[in-house]
Motif scaffolding. Structure first.
Motif, short mmCIF file in Angstrom:
data_model
loop_
_atom_site.label_atom_id
_atom_site.label_comp_id
_atom_site.label_asym_id
_atom_site.label_seq_id
_atom_site.Cartn_x
_atom_site.Cartn_y
_atom_site.Cartn_z
N LYS A 1 -3.89 -0.27 0.61
CA LYS A 1 -2.86 -0.48 -0.01
C LYS A 1 -2.61 -1.92 -0.59
O LYS A 1 -2.89 -2.92 -0.01
CB LYS A 1 -1.61 -0.57 0.88
CG LYS A 1 -0.20 -0.13 0.24
CD LYS A 1 0.86 -0.11 1.37
CE LYS A 1 2.16 -0.08 0.52
NZ LYS A 1 3.21 0.09 1.35
N GLU A 2 -2.73 -2.01 -2.01
CA GLU A 2 -2.24 -3.23 -2.60
C GLU A 2 -1.05 -2.74 -3.58
O GLU A 2 -1.06 -1.95 -4.29
CB GLU A 2 -3.54 -3.44 -3.50
CG GLU A 2 -4.84 -4.07 -2.79
CD GLU A 2 -4.76 -5.27 -2.12
OE1 GLU A 2 -3.81 -6.17 -2.59
OE2 GLU A 2 -5.55 -5.36 -1.26
N GLY A 3 -0.46 -4.11 -4.03
CA GLY A 3 0.63 -3.93 -4.89
C GLY A 3 -0.04 -3.65 -6.44
O GLY A 3 0.40 -2.82 -7.37
N TRP A 4 -1.07 -4.47 -6.60
CA TRP A 4 -1.89 -4.31 -7.89
C TRP A 4 -3.45 -5.08 -7.44
O TRP A 4 -3.45 -6.05 -6.81
CB TRP A 4 -1.22 -5.29 -8.95
CG TRP A 4 -2.09 -5.18 -10.33
CD1 TRP A 4 -2.52 -6.30 -10.71
CD2 TRP A 4 -2.01 -4.23 -11.36
NE1 TRP A 4 -3.01 -6.05 -11.75
CE2 TRP A 4 -2.69 -4.76 -12.44
CE3 TRP A 4 -1.56 -2.94 -11.35
CZ2 TRP A 4 -2.82 -4.14 -13.47
CZ3 TRP A 4 -1.77 -2.16 -12.50
CH2 TRP A 4 -2.53 -2.82 -13.45
N GLY A 5 -4.29 -4.06 -7.93
CA GLY A 5 -5.74 -4.66 -7.72
C GLY A 5 -6.02 -5.80 -8.55
O GLY A 5 -6.90 -5.28 -9.44
N ILE A 6 -5.73 -6.98 -8.38
CA ILE A 6 -5.95 -7.92 -9.52
C ILE A 6 -7.49 -8.30 -9.65
O ILE A 6 -7.97 -8.53 -10.69
CB ILE A 6 -5.04 -9.42 -9.00
CG1 ILE A 6 -5.15 -10.34 -10.12
CG2 ILE A 6 -5.67 -9.96 -7.74
CD1 ILE A 6 -4.26 -11.32 -10.12
N ALA A 7 -8.34 -8.26 -8.38
CA ALA A 7 -9.76 -8.60 -8.51
C ALA A 7 -10.24 -7.68 -9.18
O ALA A 7 -11.16 -7.84 -9.89
CB ALA A 7 -10.14 -8.62 -6.74
N SER A 8 -10.06 -6.26 -9.00
CA SER A 8 -10.82 -5.25 -9.79
C SER A 8 -10.32 -5.63 -11.30
O SER A 8 -11.22 -5.41 -12.17
CB SER A 8 -10.31 -3.83 -9.47
OG SER A 8 -8.88 -3.77 -9.60
N VAL A 9 -9.46 -5.72 -11.49
CA VAL A 9 -8.96 -6.19 -13.24
C VAL A 9 -9.58 -7.37 -13.62
O VAL A 9 -10.36 -7.47 -14.82
CB VAL A 9 -7.47 -6.53 -13.54
CG1 VAL A 9 -7.20 -6.69 -14.82
CG2 VAL A 9 -6.73 -5.06 -12.96
N GLU A 10 -9.82 -8.43 -12.62
CA GLU A 10 -10.76 -9.77 -13.15
C GLU A 10 -12.18 -9.29 -13.06
O GLU A 10 -12.78 -9.83 -14.01
CB GLU A 10 -10.48 -10.62 -12.02
CG GLU A 10 -9.23 -11.37 -11.91
CD GLU A 10 -9.19 -12.29 -10.87
OE1 GLU A 10 -8.36 -13.47 -11.28
OE2 GLU A 10 -9.63 -12.48 -9.87
N ALA A 11 -12.64 -8.36 -12.24
CA ALA A 11 -13.96 -7.84 -12.45
C ALA A 11 -14.25 -7.20 -13.81
O ALA A 11 -15.33 -7.36 -14.52
CB ALA A 11 -14.27 -6.85 -11.28
#
Length: 376
Positions: free
Chosen positions: A279-289
């Motif tokens: 569960k994440e509010g928003w997968g910021i690491a995947s967007v950075e990738a």
């Protein structure tokens, strides 16, 4: 353009050693609003050795009080003594741990709650039973505490969670997180060896152990791959032990905390990025990738499924299915698939530039300020 006087209440600022994605969001968005001329003040916790206040962080006036576990008690007192006389137009309670109820003790014409994600039962996977129980109980205050207030959710998943808890969907706007495109870009080449990367906090609830199990499964299939685990947290010893137990300690490097330069290198040169949180509010690491042209393999879980377009910018797998997780990673180790999805991932990331997020936030706050006659 009318200028607003905004008070943001959040557990931490970006200089806090425990700062994470919520703090990145706070400073990227409200720092931009401050540079546009809005008067932004942040009330947050301190830490051992921290100064109580800073005049300016990204254009934001910062007040620190209390510590990580005492901030919810110290914040109302600090506000009353030092900020209570200031005529704030808007208070934004940044809810990313447990409710602070700032919308009740701050005097402002407009009261807004900004929600990243809620723990719910997942708190029991991370904290001891006492802290987890307290978090679970405090979250049960949310419907009564914030019903009827303007609310911002950083993803559709978070909005759905809030509606299930009793808030009215009509009161909730979705303003998604962003990505800093200036500092993130594709590299000229990848690491020579097939490499996957995890970048984020090392906490039990992040389930990095699932990615380690997938690497071990790939080894059993005769597929050589290395994994870099970047980040710090109290789950690191258990993860290191898991790597030894799985017999892949020679394939896994624990990089610890990394600088922005190192982050760019890891995200842009790795063959794939992996994030297996339930569960994440928003997968910021995947967007950075994605901004680095690197496709992601993520769990099919709230927040993450909104940051990856399955088969286009990465792959989404059922949470906890090691065979499918390993298969998805193997697919992205094929240069053709990796490069195709990497190109699409960069295009998708450009839709989430922080400037666009700040524009949307500014319009949202100005609209509610006009409705409350803040400018009269």
């Amino acid at each position: 353009m009318a200028l607003l006087r905004i008070l943001v209440v959040n557990w931490q600022d970006r200089h806090n050693p425990s700062a994470g994605g919520a703090e990145v969001h706070l400073h990227q968005v409200f720092g931009r609003l401050a540079r546009r001329g809005h008067h932004v003040t942040l009330l947050c916790s301190g830490w051992s050795g921290a100064t109580e206040s800073l005049l300016d962080v990204d254009g934001i006036r910062v007040h620190r009080t209390g510590r990580r576990y005492t901030f919810n008690l110290a914040a109302p007192l600090h506000y009353a003594r030092h900020l209570g006389g200031e005529p704030f137009d808007i208070v934004v309670e940044d809810l990313n741990k447990v409710p602070l109820l700032a919308t009740h003790w701050v005097r402002a014409r407009v009261r807004v709650v900004l929600v990243h994600h809620l723990f719910g039962a997942t708190a029991f996977r991370e904290a001891n039973p006492v802290l987890a129980g307290a978090t679970w109980l405090l979250e049960r205050l949310i419907p009564d505490a914030y019903r009827g207030l303007p609310c911002i959710a950083v993803s559709e998943s978070t909005k759905e969670d809030l509606v299930r808890r009793g808030l009215d969907g009509a009161d909730i706007a979705v303003i998604r997180n962003g990505v800093e495109l200036e500092g993130l870009r594709p590299a000229a080449g990848r690491f020579a060896e097939p490499t996957v990367v995890y970048l984020g906090r090392l906490k039990r609830y992040k389930r990095v152990d699932l990615a380690l199990q997938a690497v071990a499964e790939l080894a059993r299939r005769g597929i050589g791959v290395k994994m870099i685990v970047a980040g710090k947290g109290d789950a690191r010893p258990a993860l290191e032990e898991a790597a030894r137990r799985l017999g892949i300690e020679d394939r896994v490097r624990f990089a610890g905390f990394v600088s922005e330069r190192e982050k760019l290198e890891l995200l842009s040169r790795s063959w794939a990025h992996v994030l297996t949180s339930p569960k994440e509010g928003w997968g910021i690491a995947s967007v950075e990738a994605s901004a680095c042209g690197t496709p992601s393999v993520v769990s099919d879980s709230p927040g993450l499924r909104e940051t990856v377009r399955h088969g286009e910018t990465g792959l989404i797998v059922p949470h906890g299915d090691i065979d499918l997780l390993a298969g998805a990673l193997a697919r992205l180790l094929e240069p053709g698939e990796r490069d195709r999805m990497g190109r699409e991932a960069r295009i998708m990331a450009e839709e989430h530039a922080w400037d666009r997020v700040a524009d949307t936030m500014e319009r949202f706050l100005e609209s509610h300020a006009r409705s409350a006659d803040c400018y009269t």
